[in-house]
Scaffold this motif. Structure first.
Motif, short mmCIF file in Angstrom:
data_model
loop_
_atom_site.label_atom_id
_atom_site.label_comp_id
_atom_site.label_asym_id
_atom_site.label_seq_id
_atom_site.Cartn_x
_atom_site.Cartn_y
_atom_site.Cartn_z
N ARG A 134 -29.02 32.83 73.83
CA ARG A 134 -28.10 31.69 73.96
C ARG A 134 -27.78 31.45 75.43
O ARG A 134 -27.88 30.32 75.94
CB ARG A 134 -26.84 32.00 73.16
CG ARG A 134 -25.76 30.96 73.28
CD ARG A 134 -24.63 31.23 72.29
NE ARG A 134 -23.45 30.50 72.67
CZ ARG A 134 -22.43 31.01 73.34
NH1 ARG A 134 -22.41 32.30 73.68
NH2 ARG A 134 -21.41 30.25 73.68
N TYR A 135 -27.39 32.50 76.14
CA TYR A 135 -27.05 32.33 77.56
C TYR A 135 -28.27 31.88 78.37
O TYR A 135 -28.19 31.01 79.23
CB TYR A 135 -26.54 33.66 78.14
CG TYR A 135 -25.19 34.09 77.63
CD1 TYR A 135 -24.16 33.19 77.41
CD2 TYR A 135 -24.91 35.45 77.40
CE1 TYR A 135 -22.91 33.60 76.96
CE2 TYR A 135 -23.68 35.87 76.94
CZ TYR A 135 -22.67 34.94 76.73
OH TYR A 135 -21.45 35.34 76.28
N ARG A 136 -29.40 32.50 78.07
CA ARG A 136 -30.60 32.22 78.86
C ARG A 136 -31.08 30.77 78.65
O ARG A 136 -31.56 30.13 79.58
CB ARG A 136 -31.69 33.23 78.48
CG ARG A 136 -32.93 33.15 79.35
CD ARG A 136 -33.90 34.26 78.98
NE ARG A 136 -35.22 34.00 79.48
CZ ARG A 136 -35.77 34.60 80.52
NH1 ARG A 136 -35.11 35.51 81.19
NH2 ARG A 136 -36.99 34.30 80.93
N SER A 137 -30.91 30.28 77.41
CA SER A 137 -31.38 28.91 77.14
C SER A 137 -30.61 27.89 77.99
O SER A 137 -31.14 26.86 78.38
CB SER A 137 -31.24 28.58 75.65
OG SER A 137 -29.86 28.49 75.30
N VAL A 138 -29.34 28.18 78.27
CA VAL A 138 -28.56 27.26 79.11
C VAL A 138 -29.22 27.15 80.48
O VAL A 138 -29.37 26.05 81.05
CB VAL A 138 -27.10 27.78 79.26
CG1 VAL A 138 -26.32 26.93 80.24
CG2 VAL A 138 -26.41 27.82 77.89
N ILE A 139 -29.64 28.29 81.02
CA ILE A 139 -30.22 28.31 82.36
C ILE A 139 -31.62 27.68 82.35
O ILE A 139 -31.92 26.79 83.15
CB ILE A 139 -30.27 29.77 82.90
CG1 ILE A 139 -28.84 30.32 82.97
CG2 ILE A 139 -30.97 29.83 84.25
CD1 ILE A 139 -28.75 31.81 83.21
N THR A 140 -32.46 28.09 81.40
CA THR A 140 -33.84 27.58 81.41
C THR A 140 -33.86 26.08 81.09
O THR A 140 -34.57 25.32 81.74
CB THR A 140 -34.73 28.34 80.41
OG1 THR A 140 -34.07 28.40 79.15
CG2 THR A 140 -35.01 29.75 80.87
N ASP A 141 -33.08 25.65 80.09
CA ASP A 141 -33.09 24.22 79.74
C ASP A 141 -32.59 23.37 80.91
O ASP A 141 -33.09 22.27 81.17
CB ASP A 141 -32.21 23.95 78.50
CG ASP A 141 -32.80 24.56 77.24
OD1 ASP A 141 -33.98 24.97 77.27
OD2 ASP A 141 -32.09 24.65 76.22
N SER A 142 -31.57 23.85 81.61
CA SER A 142 -31.02 23.06 82.71
C SER A 142 -32.00 22.99 83.88
O SER A 142 -32.21 21.91 84.46
CB SER A 142 -29.68 23.65 83.17
OG SER A 142 -28.77 23.65 82.09
N PHE A 143 -32.63 24.10 84.21
CA PHE A 143 -33.61 24.06 85.31
C PHE A 143 -34.80 23.18 84.92
O PHE A 143 -35.41 22.55 85.80
CB PHE A 143 -34.07 25.47 85.70
CG PHE A 143 -33.24 26.07 86.82
CD1 PHE A 143 -33.57 25.86 88.15
CD2 PHE A 143 -32.11 26.82 86.53
CE1 PHE A 143 -32.80 26.39 89.18
CE2 PHE A 143 -31.33 27.35 87.55
CZ PHE A 143 -31.67 27.14 88.88
N SER A 144 -35.12 23.14 83.63
CA SER A 144 -36.30 22.33 83.24
C SER A 144 -36.03 20.84 83.43
O SER A 144 -36.94 20.03 83.39
CB SER A 144 -36.69 22.63 81.79
OG SER A 144 -35.75 22.03 80.92
N ARG A 145 -34.78 20.44 83.63
CA ARG A 145 -34.48 19.03 83.88
C ARG A 145 -34.75 18.62 85.33
O ARG A 145 -34.67 17.44 85.66
CB ARG A 145 -33.01 18.74 83.53
CG ARG A 145 -32.73 18.94 82.06
CD ARG A 145 -31.28 18.73 81.73
NE ARG A 145 -30.85 17.34 81.90
CZ ARG A 145 -29.76 16.82 81.36
NH1 ARG A 145 -29.00 17.57 80.58
NH2 ARG A 145 -29.43 15.58 81.57
N ILE A 146 -35.01 19.59 86.18
CA ILE A 146 -35.22 19.26 87.60
C ILE A 146 -36.70 19.01 87.85
O ILE A 146 -37.53 19.88 87.59
CB ILE A 146 -34.72 20.41 88.49
CG1 ILE A 146 -33.23 20.65 88.23
CG2 ILE A 146 -34.96 20.10 89.96
CD1 ILE A 146 -32.68 21.87 88.93
N GLU A 147 -37.01 17.84 88.32
CA GLU A 147 -38.40 17.51 88.64
C GLU A 147 -38.82 18.27 89.90
O GLU A 147 -38.08 18.27 90.89
CB GLU A 147 -38.55 16.01 88.91
CG GLU A 147 -38.35 15.14 87.71
CD GLU A 147 -39.46 15.32 86.67
OE1 GLU A 147 -40.55 15.81 87.03
OE2 GLU A 147 -39.21 14.99 85.49
#
Ligand code: HEM
Length: 440
Positions: free
Chosen positions: A100-113
């Motif tokens: 759960r915690y990790r998904s916040v970080i990975t999903d948010s970074f994946s929004r950066i082009e």
């Protein structure tokens, strides 16, 4: 439960910092795992063998990342608590909570082009370079590699540009040996975090903090603060070391140096060398066995501290010639398994861009002292240069605008100092090049 191990080899002193290879050779004599001390009186085990390291990192049913039982035996003021004490974040939790915690970080970074991130790093790099460009000399750790990730994070998390120096000063102060400096830095960092979160509660933006807040994981306020702090803290030290260790290799090796104009060896080559032979995090991945476990001939009691030596694992002799691995196999600098670095690609892009930006603007950059005489910061977890003094022919920063350089010897991609195209870079678009002053 901090076990006392009579043969424990210290990892915190100047001997380890000066020559870790000699210490790893001594540790290998114990087998795949050896008793070590990470701080006076705080002992655990260090896995030095690659296969044993992979077995620990990839078996979360046996090996937990939750330190709570272990740390209950530590004194409240133990100096290892900041690096190893439990918090509600991705690093110190297992299973569903970790995901759960990790998904916040990975999903948010994946929004950066990537192209936005590259532009953002270039702007940050140019602002820092401009501060010393006219002097002809620089400490590439203190004035470049250390502030760069923090000035960048300040923008990526959505704080105004003028708060970058505050973050750099506070984070730098946390590692000060004078306790009163560290206490003040901790307070300053707390204030910075409070202001960051209050700002984003009032007004969301296109930034990591806002994306963390609105993530479907639904972080509680305390959890939100801990994921932000983890991301900044986990990102800063290794990125600084990756940039500065790679620069120290490039500037002391003619194969790279001549390549600044000839293209023989690249920043990426230097980074790959560092990841394999001098990983920015040397030893970490603290794990605790859920039951008594055996590694090689060593029995390890449940809840003992077991660390992974990425450095020693990368250089495990391959059994053919008795020397370092020669098979070119994957290194462990990003760790492995469920807790492996989730931000590997952005981190690589940051480091490569930072190095390319510097060497393209300062084409005659050279070390001011031989690489062999550089000082390494003591500490069990990192491979970190204390300073990286360098010199170059001064260039004159110009006023804020299209490009901060009056002469830009080989720059092919001038900085877009006032770009507003990117959601990420827009967070720092108003940054005045040259406005940053390195922490004292
Ligand atoms: C933008 C820069 C970076 C950020 C934001 C970042 C973030 C993180 C985070 C959040 C974790 C915890 C993941 C988890 O427990 O599931 C992590 C783990 C890790 N990162 Fe990164 N990282 C960055 C750069 C680097 C670099 C440059 C290296 C070294 C080459 C590195 C090496 C590691 C390692 C070895 C771990 C595992 C730590 C452990 O399990 O104890 N990271 N990183």
């Amino acid at each position: 439960m901090s076990t006392y191990l009579p043969l424990a080899v210290p990892l915190y002193g100047p001997d380890f910092a000066a020559d870790p290879g000699r210490v790893y050779a001594r540790l290998r004599a114990f087998g795949p795992v050896a008793p070590v001390e990470v701080s006076p009186g705080v002992s655990g085990y260090l896995v030095t063998d690659r296969d044993a390291a992979l077995a620990v990192l990839n078996d979360p049913d046996v090996w937990s990342k939750d330190p709570r039982v272990w740390e209950s035996g530590l004194p409240a003021d133990s100096p290892v608590k900041p690096m190893m004490g439990w918090r509600p974040n991705a690093l110190f939790n297992d299973g569903a909570e970790h995901r759960r915690y990790r998904s916040v970080i990975t999903d948010s970074f994946s929004r950066i082009e990537p192209h936005d991130l590259r532009r953002q790093v270039a702007e940050t790099a140019d602002g820092l370079i401009q501060d010393f460009a006219g002097t002809g000399e620089v400490d590439l750790v203190g004035q470049y590699a250390r502030p760069l990730p923090l000035v960048l994070f300040n923008a990526m998390f959505g704080m105004p540009p003028e708060d970058g120096p505050r973050l750099v000063a506070a984070m730098g102060g946390l590692f000060e040996s004078e306790p009163e400096h560290a206490i003040k830095a901790n307070e300053d960092f707390g204030r910075y975090m409070d202001e960051l979160i209050a700002l984003k509660v009032r007004q969301r933006g296109e930034d990591l903090t806002s994306w963390f807040m609105d993530h479907p994981a639904g972080l509680a306020p305390e959890e939100l603060a801990h994921q932000v702090i983890l991301t900044m803290a986990a990102g800063q030290e290794p990125t600084t070391n990756l940039i500065s260790n790679a620069l120290s290799r490039m500037l002391s090796n003619p194969d790279y140096y001549s390549s600044l104009s000839n293209g023989a060896r690249t920043a990426r080559d230097a980074i790959d060398d560092v990841l394999r032979h001098e990983p920015p995090m040397a030893n970490y991945s603290a794990h605790y066995p859920r039951r008594n476990m055996q590694i090689g001939s060593t029995w390890i009691a449940a809840d003992s501290l077991v660390l992974i030596s990425y450095h020693a694992a990368n250089t495990t002799p391959d059994g053919y010639d008795g020397g370092e691995r020669t098979d070119g196999g994957a290194h462990l600098a990003w760790s492995s398994g469920p807790h492996a670095c989730p931000v590997k690609q952005p981190a690589l892009l940051i480091a490569i861009t930072a190095i390319e930006r510097l060497t393209s603007h300062l084409g005659d950059l050279e070390l001011a002292v031989p690489r062999e005489s550089l000082q390494w910061r003591p500490g069990p977890f990192h491979r970190a240069l204390a300073h990286l003094p360098a010199r170059f022919g001064p260039i004159t920063p110009q006023k804020t605008g299209v490009t901060p350089w009056s002469s830009s010897p080989s720059s092919s991609t001038p900085p877009a100092a006032t770009s507003t195209e990117s959601p990420v870079s827009s967070a720092s678009a108003g940054r005045r090049p040259g406005s940053y002053s390195p922490a004292p």
